[in-house]
Design an enzyme around this catalytic site. Sequence first.
Site, short mmCIF file in Angstrom:
data_model
loop_
_atom_site.label_atom_id
_atom_site.label_comp_id
_atom_site.label_asym_id
_atom_site.label_seq_id
_atom_site.Cartn_x
_atom_site.Cartn_y
_atom_site.Cartn_z
N HIS A 161 3.29 20.03 44.03
CA HIS A 161 2.83 21.21 44.77
C HIS A 161 3.67 21.44 46.03
CE1 HIS A 161 -0.92 20.78 42.36
NE2 HIS A 161 -0.72 19.50 42.60
N SER A 282 28.70 33.03 57.62
CA SER A 282 28.12 34.35 57.80
C SER A 282 29.12 35.21 58.55
CB SER A 282 26.82 34.20 58.60
OG SER A 282 26.55 35.40 59.30
N LYS A 288 26.12 29.63 60.96
CA LYS A 288 25.62 29.53 59.58
C LYS A 288 26.58 28.85 58.62
CE LYS A 288 22.47 31.29 57.85
NZ LYS A 288 22.14 32.68 57.56
N GLU A 295 22.63 29.61 45.23
CA GLU A 295 21.91 30.89 45.26
C GLU A 295 22.41 31.81 44.14
OE1 GLU A 295 20.63 31.93 49.73
OE2 GLU A 295 22.77 31.63 49.46
#
Length: 469
Positions: A161, A282, A288, A295
Amino acid sequence: MAVDSTASTWSQRFEQGLHPAIERFNASITFDIALLQQDLDGSVAHARMLGRCGVISEAEANALIGGLEAIRAEAAAGQFQPGLEAEDVHFAVERRLIELLGSLGKKLHTGRSRNDQVGTDVRLWLRSQIDAIDLDLQRYERALLDLAERHVDTLIPGYTHLQRAQPLSLAHHLLAYVEMAERDRARLVDVRKRVNICPLGAAALAGTPVPIDRRQTAEELGFEAIYANSLDAVSDRDFAVEFMAAASLVMAHLSRLSEEVILWASQEFGFVGLTDRCATGSSLMPQKKNPDVPELVRGKSGRVFGHLMGLLTLIKGLPLAYNKDFQEDKEALFDGVRTVRDCLEAMAILFEEGLDFRVERLEQAVTTDFSNATDVADYLVARGVPFREAYQLVGGLVKACLVEGKLLRDLPLERWQALHPAFGSDLYAAIAPRQVVAARSSEGGTGFEQVRSQLRQIRARLGSGPQAP
Ligand code: ARG
């Protein structure tokens, strides 16, 4: 009779050429040119069989094969670039053959239709791609396995979970994905059996009066069997659906692993760093470092699932036998195969050189939580306390710890003994994370000895270099 030049593909029944927009709409040459090698292979086998069966002379067969090989050479030199007027790869090859050989070229299509021809080409193509995907899967598995071998002793929180559950060996976690990939390979091996059946010789739908030998062409092309029913032969796209279903599971597995890497690489988890080889920056935020690779893999899974749905929808309402709808199977297959292969390669590279596991941070994570609570209960169970009673006692203790801002290991022995007299000073060693992991020695569990034995078994299965499927 004045016949429009673009009508010449068809029989003399046609007088006018296609509307240019319809010509474009109808054509598949822009994408099915990818089947050129398979189309040539199929035609070479067909020509040879026609010669052997005496449908044409051996000399004619050899001349046809020579012409087909000349087209292969032209293509290799970049000199075979058929336009829309060719409609599809099958017509493009036949036209060129007729240009090269004159009227002899017109004999190639004897006893054959584009319907059985295209089915043959697609199966030959998919068969070789399945073999390539098997190698891609092996490389990806090996990348996971190599990393797992270095991280048997690294601990990582295990979740259910997405809540901290019990600590694990990081190798155990990685090997779970190797197991999934092994099932993916087995599924593809099984799909390959049904891809590897030859429809050639079914002709348009009903077979042919020409005395052909279907088994000869099937054997030359490496097929294991021929379709028993000519209608089924030209109408079956089950194999494409099955392949896409197997490919979808590959993508689902890659996507789940991607999701974990994305979480692990977040500042909140901080379990893994991304090396410069596989991370991107980024355009605006200088701090970043983004996990674009996982992804994209997660995102691309949707394309493959979409192709599965597309193929199922494609076939569901089609009456026997061939329908032009089938032309739509190709772009789905081409894109599905390319997507799976690209993703497997990217994930292999990510695991080969893209990740830096933060061992200390992982160690700290498993020592500062309650993921050893089950082991306290197990400690009591080993001393004769019924599990449910032990479970209740420990639950109460965890609640108290949370109020006091303490961990289980911080509690003094008196506190434990006040709860139950069976607690002794050996409790502290029993609930240390490394011991918690080591103790899970049931077969397939995360105990270090179990993990080492799983590693040995998988390494033996996989070897250290690529194996032919
Ligand atoms: N380009 C067609 C396809 O991909 C080849 C078969 C065409 N057959 C036909 N009867 N029109 O399906």
